[in-house]
Design a protein around this motif. Structure first.
Motif, PDB file in Angstrom:
ATOM      1  N   LEU A 132       0.932  -1.211   0.140  1.00  0.00           N
ATOM      2  CA  LEU A 132       0.083   0.072   0.121  1.00  0.00           C
ATOM      3  C   LEU A 132       0.788   1.361  -0.070  1.00  0.00           C
ATOM      4  CD1 LEU A 132      -2.741  -1.236   2.519  1.00  0.00           C
ATOM      5  CD2 LEU A 132      -3.113  -0.651  -0.013  1.00  0.00           C
ATOM      6  N   LEU A 133       1.979   1.367   0.858  1.00  0.00           N
ATOM      7  CA  LEU A 133       2.735   2.675   0.640  1.00  0.00           C
ATOM      8  C   LEU A 133       3.628   2.829  -0.561  1.00  0.00           C
ATOM      9  CD1 LEU A 133       4.733   2.289   4.142  1.00  0.00           C
ATOM     10  CD2 LEU A 133       3.392   4.203   3.512  1.00  0.00           C
ATOM     11  N   THR A 147      -2.990  -0.479  -5.189  1.00  0.00           N
ATOM     12  CA  THR A 147      -4.616  -0.375  -4.499  1.00  0.00           C
ATOM     13  C   THR A 147      -4.905  -1.087  -3.568  1.00  0.00           C
ATOM     14  OG1 THR A 147      -5.410  -1.934  -6.382  1.00  0.00           O
ATOM     15  CG2 THR A 147      -4.993   0.531  -6.867  1.00  0.00           C
ATOM     16  N   LEU A 148      -6.052  -1.023  -2.924  1.00  0.00           N
ATOM     17  CA  LEU A 148      -6.488  -1.860  -2.029  1.00  0.00           C
ATOM     18  C   LEU A 148      -6.777  -3.341  -2.532  1.00  0.00           C
ATOM     19  CD1 LEU A 148      -9.201  -0.068   0.555  1.00  0.00           C
ATOM     20  CD2 LEU A 148      -7.231  -1.585   1.247  1.00  0.00           C
ATOM     21  N   GLN A 149      -7.378  -3.095  -3.676  1.00  0.00           N
ATOM     22  CA  GLN A 149      -7.953  -4.383  -4.362  1.00  0.00           C
ATOM     23  C   GLN A 149      -6.687  -5.182  -4.750  1.00  0.00           C
ATOM     24  OE1 GLN A 149      -9.078  -1.347  -4.922  1.00  0.00           O
ATOM     25  NE2 GLN A 149     -11.383  -1.704  -4.508  1.00  0.00           N
ATOM     26  N   GLU A 150      -5.666  -4.622  -5.234  1.00  0.00           N
ATOM     27  CA  GLU A 150      -4.054  -5.297  -5.583  1.00  0.00           C
ATOM     28  C   GLU A 150      -3.840  -5.891  -4.202  1.00  0.00           C
ATOM     29  OE1 GLU A 150      -2.689  -2.651  -9.410  1.00  0.00           O
ATOM     30  OE2 GLU A 150      -2.389  -1.980  -7.387  1.00  0.00           O
ATOM     31  N   THR A 151      -3.704  -5.257  -3.182  1.00  0.00           N
ATOM     32  CA  THR A 151      -3.143  -5.967  -2.243  1.00  0.00           C
ATOM     33  C   THR A 151      -4.147  -6.893  -1.330  1.00  0.00           C
ATOM     34  OG1 THR A 151      -2.253  -3.489  -1.438  1.00  0.00           O
ATOM     35  CG2 THR A 151      -2.351  -5.123   0.353  1.00  0.00           C
ATOM     36  N   GLN A 152      -5.365  -6.741  -1.613  1.00  0.00           N
ATOM     37  CA  GLN A 152      -6.412  -7.794  -1.128  1.00  0.00           C
ATOM     38  C   GLN A 152      -5.964  -9.159  -2.272  1.00  0.00           C
ATOM     39  OE1 GLN A 152     -10.277  -7.146  -2.704  1.00  0.00           O
ATOM     40  NE2 GLN A 152     -11.134  -8.849  -1.019  1.00  0.00           N
ATOM     41  N   ASN A 210     -12.263 -11.023   2.293  1.00  0.00           N
ATOM     42  CA  ASN A 210     -13.142  -9.889   2.600  1.00  0.00           C
ATOM     43  C   ASN A 210     -12.204  -8.761   2.455  1.00  0.00           C
ATOM     44  OD1 ASN A 210     -14.675  -7.815   3.723  1.00  0.00           O
ATOM     45  ND2 ASN A 210     -15.691  -9.231   5.003  1.00  0.00           N
ATOM     46  N   LEU A 211     -12.642  -7.679   1.597  1.00  0.00           N
ATOM     47  CA  LEU A 211     -11.884  -6.495   1.537  1.00  0.00           C
ATOM     48  C   LEU A 211     -11.646  -5.674   2.800  1.00  0.00           C
ATOM     49  CD1 LEU A 211     -10.288  -4.677  -0.634  1.00  0.00           C
ATOM     50  CD2 LEU A 211     -12.357  -3.385  -0.866  1.00  0.00           C
ATOM     51  N   GLN A 212     -12.582  -5.904   3.652  1.00  0.00           N
ATOM     52  CA  GLN A 212     -12.604  -5.033   5.134  1.00  0.00           C
ATOM     53  C   GLN A 212     -11.228  -5.812   5.848  1.00  0.00           C
ATOM     54  OE1 GLN A 212     -16.350  -6.252   6.696  1.00  0.00           O
ATOM     55  NE2 GLN A 212     -16.609  -4.052   7.164  1.00  0.00           N
ATOM     56  N   THR A 213     -10.597  -6.964   5.797  1.00  0.00           N
ATOM     57  CA  THR A 213      -9.583  -7.287   6.447  1.00  0.00           C
ATOM     58  C   THR A 213      -8.327  -6.448   5.693  1.00  0.00           C
ATOM     59  OG1 THR A 213     -10.251  -9.479   6.282  1.00  0.00           O
ATOM     60  CG2 THR A 213      -8.361  -9.342   6.768  1.00  0.00           C
ATOM     61  N   THR A 214      -8.320  -6.175   4.236  1.00  0.00           N
ATOM     62  CA  THR A 214      -7.302  -5.411   3.865  1.00  0.00           C
ATOM     63  C   THR A 214      -7.566  -3.939   4.328  1.00  0.00           C
ATOM     64  OG1 THR A 214      -7.702  -6.585   2.018  1.00  0.00           O
ATOM     65  CG2 THR A 214      -5.880  -5.006   1.602  1.00  0.00           C
ATOM     66  N   GLU A 215      -8.579  -3.343   4.498  1.00  0.00           N
ATOM     67  CA  GLU A 215      -8.816  -2.075   4.955  1.00  0.00           C
ATOM     68  C   GLU A 215      -8.205  -1.643   6.079  1.00  0.00           C
ATOM     69  OE1 GLU A 215     -12.803  -1.523   4.397  1.00  0.00           O
ATOM     70  OE2 GLU A 215     -12.806  -0.821   2.336  1.00  0.00           O
TER      71      GLU A 215
END
Length: 201
Positions: free
Chosen positions: A156-157, A161-166, A173-178
């Motif tokens: 992320l740094l 994106t959040l989706q790529e990191t997920q 669940n995307l919330q875990t990555t958030e």
């Protein structure tokens, strides 16, 4: 939901120091270096590292990937792109081990009792922990799972994106990555550094 992780992660400089502290002059340390480089950049869990076979390294398009059997999965149905540096380290280790059987474990034990056998998650965790300590990072909050946190945070740094990191971490669940993104917003606040610059420069 808590926004705190129970484990810490390493900065890019700390991760680099951990890897530089591993000498790479014997088969065991070649293995440890390759394994830690893989875990820090590819976000694998210890169980996924333990399950990995030599034949799980494949080519897809113009990329080398590792097929992974994730948590709760029966098949190796997820793939993670293997960075060039990691691929080189892994292939150097496998060449030194003379490992070519696709069914043999990607990372094998070097102890006398079970040399060549699949490593346990416990032994993988122990190697990660001792590598952290050798580099000067001795904390109960730094464990093998910290390598996964490190992958997520550095992903992320550095603009993913959040989706790529997920996808990298194979979170259902995307919330875990958030959770990682939430923590990073506080980290990006440069106020303390600006005050440091004002005082010391």
């Amino acid at each position: 939901m808590s926004h705190e992780h129970k484990k810490d992660y390493l900065t890019s400089q700390q991760a680099k120091k951990v890897l530089e502290t591993i000498p790479q002059d014997t088969l065991k340390v070649k293995r440890d270096y390759a394994m830690l480089a893989l875990m820090l950049t590819m976000g694998l869990r210890t169980i996924e590292v333990s399950r990995a076979n030599v034949g799980d390294i494949r080519t897809q398009g113009d990329a080398v990937v590792l097929y992974v059997q994730g948590k709760g999965h029966v098949d190796k149905d997820a793939l993670v792109r293997m960075p060039n540096h990691v691929e080189t380290a892994v292939r150097t280790y496998l060449k030194a081990r003379k490992a070519s059987d696709p069914q043999s474990p990607l990372f094998a034990s070097t102890s006398h009792q079970n040399a060549g056998q699949r490593m346990t998650t416990r032994s993988i965790s122990g190697i990660v922990k001792s590598s952290f300590i050798a580099a000067g990072y001795d904390s109960p909050r730094l464990t093998a799972h910290s390598t996964r946190h490190t992958s997520a945070t550095l992903s992320l740094l550095n603009g993913a994106t959040l989706q790529e990191t997920q996808q990298l971490l194979r979170h259902v669940n995307l919330q875990t990555t958030e959770i990682y993104a939430h923590n990073l917003n506080a980290i990006k606040n440069q106020s303390s550094q600006k005050i440091d610059d004002a005082i010391f420069n």
